[in-house]
Design a protein around this motif. Structure first.
Motif, mmCIF file in Angstrom:
data_model
loop_
_atom_site.group_PDB
_atom_site.id
_atom_site.type_symbol
_atom_site.label_atom_id
_atom_site.label_comp_id
_atom_site.label_asym_id
_atom_site.label_seq_id
_atom_site.Cartn_x
_atom_site.Cartn_y
_atom_site.Cartn_z
ATOM 1 N N ARG A 198 6.142 19.839 -7.188
ATOM 2 C CA ARG A 198 6.608 18.677 -5.868
ATOM 3 C C ARG A 198 5.758 16.926 -5.594
ATOM 4 O O ARG A 198 4.595 16.983 -5.708
ATOM 5 N N HIS A 199 6.495 16.096 -5.380
ATOM 6 C CA HIS A 199 5.659 15.156 -4.914
ATOM 7 C C HIS A 199 6.170 14.108 -3.481
ATOM 8 O O HIS A 199 7.512 14.436 -3.465
ATOM 9 N N LEU A 200 5.510 12.726 -2.885
ATOM 10 C CA LEU A 200 5.482 12.390 -2.023
ATOM 11 C C LEU A 200 5.236 10.924 -1.966
ATOM 12 O O LEU A 200 4.207 10.629 -1.444
ATOM 13 N N LEU A 201 6.239 9.947 -1.804
ATOM 14 C CA LEU A 201 5.389 8.746 -2.561
ATOM 15 C C LEU A 201 5.886 8.019 -1.283
ATOM 16 O O LEU A 201 6.853 7.940 -0.866
ATOM 17 N N ILE A 202 4.728 7.215 -0.001
ATOM 18 C CA ILE A 202 5.460 7.191 1.322
ATOM 19 C C ILE A 202 4.309 5.890 0.772
ATOM 20 O O ILE A 202 3.726 5.307 0.545
ATOM 21 N N ARG A 203 5.338 4.488 1.581
ATOM 22 C CA ARG A 203 4.691 3.245 2.126
ATOM 23 C C ARG A 203 3.913 3.032 3.568
ATOM 24 O O ARG A 203 4.667 3.401 4.423
ATOM 25 N N VAL A 204 2.434 2.520 2.837
ATOM 26 C CA VAL A 204 1.531 2.879 4.110
ATOM 27 C C VAL A 204 2.324 1.246 4.978
ATOM 28 O O VAL A 204 1.823 0.226 4.093
ATOM 29 N N ASN A 205 2.526 1.118 6.142
ATOM 30 C CA ASN A 205 2.214 0.359 7.089
ATOM 31 C C ASN A 205 1.274 -0.130 7.808
ATOM 32 O O ASN A 205 0.228 0.214 7.700
ATOM 33 N N SER A 206 1.083 -1.803 7.432
ATOM 34 C CA SER A 206 0.093 -2.219 7.851
ATOM 35 C C SER A 206 0.521 -3.106 8.732
ATOM 36 O O SER A 206 0.875 -4.086 9.151
ATOM 37 N N TYR A 213 -3.379 20.016 -5.005
ATOM 38 C CA TYR A 213 -2.988 18.993 -4.592
ATOM 39 C C TYR A 213 -4.236 17.900 -5.065
ATOM 40 O O TYR A 213 -5.085 17.652 -4.913
ATOM 41 N N ILE A 214 -3.046 17.015 -5.011
ATOM 42 C CA ILE A 214 -3.750 15.466 -5.255
ATOM 43 C C ILE A 214 -3.211 14.189 -5.248
ATOM 44 O O ILE A 214 -2.037 14.233 -3.957
ATOM 45 N N LEU A 215 -4.044 13.274 -3.457
ATOM 46 C CA LEU A 215 -3.345 12.796 -3.395
ATOM 47 C C LEU A 215 -3.926 11.272 -3.964
ATOM 48 O O LEU A 215 -5.750 10.922 -3.959
ATOM 49 N N THR A 216 -3.282 10.246 -3.905
ATOM 50 C CA THR A 216 -4.307 9.163 -4.439
ATOM 51 C C THR A 216 -3.220 8.116 -3.726
ATOM 52 O O THR A 216 -1.935 7.930 -3.143
ATOM 53 N N LYS A 217 -4.312 6.633 -3.213
ATOM 54 C CA LYS A 217 -3.841 5.838 -2.367
ATOM 55 C C LYS A 217 -3.787 4.472 -3.374
ATOM 56 O O LYS A 217 -4.112 4.586 -4.014
ATOM 57 N N PHE A 218 -3.045 3.575 -3.164
ATOM 58 C CA PHE A 218 -3.205 2.673 -4.283
ATOM 59 C C PHE A 218 -2.262 1.658 -3.981
ATOM 60 O O PHE A 218 -1.451 1.903 -2.387
ATOM 61 N N LYS A 219 -2.346 0.580 -4.690
ATOM 62 C CA LYS A 219 -1.099 -0.647 -4.210
ATOM 63 C C LYS A 219 -0.398 -0.983 -5.322
ATOM 64 O O LYS A 219 -0.543 -0.866 -6.614
ATOM 65 N N MET A 220 0.886 -0.989 -5.166
ATOM 66 C CA MET A 220 1.756 -1.515 -6.696
ATOM 67 C C MET A 220 3.014 -2.868 -5.962
ATOM 68 O O MET A 220 3.002 -2.259 -4.961
ATOM 69 N N SER A 221 3.518 -2.976 -6.993
ATOM 70 C CA SER A 221 4.985 -3.709 -6.514
ATOM 71 C C SER A 221 6.019 -3.010 -5.550
ATOM 72 O O SER A 221 5.906 -2.064 -6.644
ATOM 73 N N GLU A 260 0.965 -1.399 0.238
ATOM 74 C CA GLU A 260 -0.141 0.014 0.172
ATOM 75 C C GLU A 260 0.676 0.883 -0.136
ATOM 76 O O GLU A 260 1.775 1.582 0.477
ATOM 77 N N TYR A 261 0.131 2.199 -0.619
ATOM 78 C CA TYR A 261 1.291 3.543 -0.863
ATOM 79 C C TYR A 261 0.720 4.793 -0.796
ATOM 80 O O TYR A 261 -0.778 4.414 -1.647
ATOM 81 N N GLU A 262 0.813 5.528 -0.501
ATOM 82 C CA GLU A 262 -0.025 7.001 -1.040
ATOM 83 C C GLU A 262 0.629 7.893 -1.331
ATOM 84 O O GLU A 262 2.404 8.062 -0.887
ATOM 85 N N ILE A 321 -5.865 1.466 -7.375
ATOM 86 C CA ILE A 321 -6.687 2.668 -7.607
ATOM 87 C C ILE A 321 -7.112 2.430 -6.289
ATOM 88 O O ILE A 321 -8.634 1.730 -6.880
ATOM 89 N N GLY A 322 -7.380 2.306 -4.806
ATOM 90 C CA GLY A 322 -8.210 2.713 -4.082
ATOM 91 C C GLY A 322 -8.812 3.962 -3.749
ATOM 92 O O GLY A 322 -9.910 3.350 -3.937
ATOM 93 N N ALA A 323 -7.634 5.211 -3.931
ATOM 94 C CA ALA A 323 -8.832 6.139 -3.628
ATOM 95 C C ALA A 323 -8.287 7.545 -4.363
ATOM 96 O O ALA A 323 -7.097 7.391 -4.283
ATOM 97 N N VAL A 324 -8.401 8.476 -5.093
ATOM 98 C CA VAL A 324 -7.638 9.949 -5.727
ATOM 99 C C VAL A 324 -8.226 11.322 -4.840
ATOM 100 O O VAL A 324 -10.042 11.104 -4.654
ATOM 101 N N ASP A 325 -8.171 11.603 -4.333
ATOM 102 C CA ASP A 325 -8.692 12.836 -3.523
ATOM 103 C C ASP A 325 -8.150 14.405 -3.723
ATOM 104 O O ASP A 325 -6.486 14.206 -4.084
#
Length: 109
Positions: A101-109, A74-82, A17-19, A51-55
């Protein structure tokens, strides 16, 4: 000199999972903004992502000027990817002229 054979690394097929939060050029038209957001979603799904959500947070003032811009969309995209495809995504984000500018983070599950 001994030549070593490269051993093929197994691809990581687990989906993480990433944001992704990215700021787009504030001078873009609504149509261009929508096209860019859809293009980012297509980039993720074409690499077996989900894609989980695009805000869309809208246009907001930046804390400090970035690339001579005071505002950004500003755009927030929640998704799952390899995890293997994240470097490709980061490279695409870095070379894009529309993305301030961008920021890609892995969400801890």
């Amino acid at each position: 000199m001994v030549k070593r054979k490269k051993i093929a690394q197994p691809k990581d097929t687990r989906l993480q999972e990433y944001e992704l939060v990215y700021t787009l050029n504030p001078d873009m038209t609504d149509e261009a903004l929508e096209t860019r957001v859809n293009g980012m979603s297509e980039f993720i799904t074409s690499r077996e992502g989900v894609i989980g959500a695009v805000d869309k947070w809208g246009k907001k003032r930046l804390a400090y000027p970035i690339k001579h811009f005071q505002d950004g969309n500003y755009i927030l995209t929640k998704f799952k990817m390899s995890p293997g495809h994240c470097k490709e995504l980061e490279a695409s984000l870095r070379i894009s002229e529309d993305i301030v500018r961008h920021l890609l983070i892995r969400v801890n599950s």
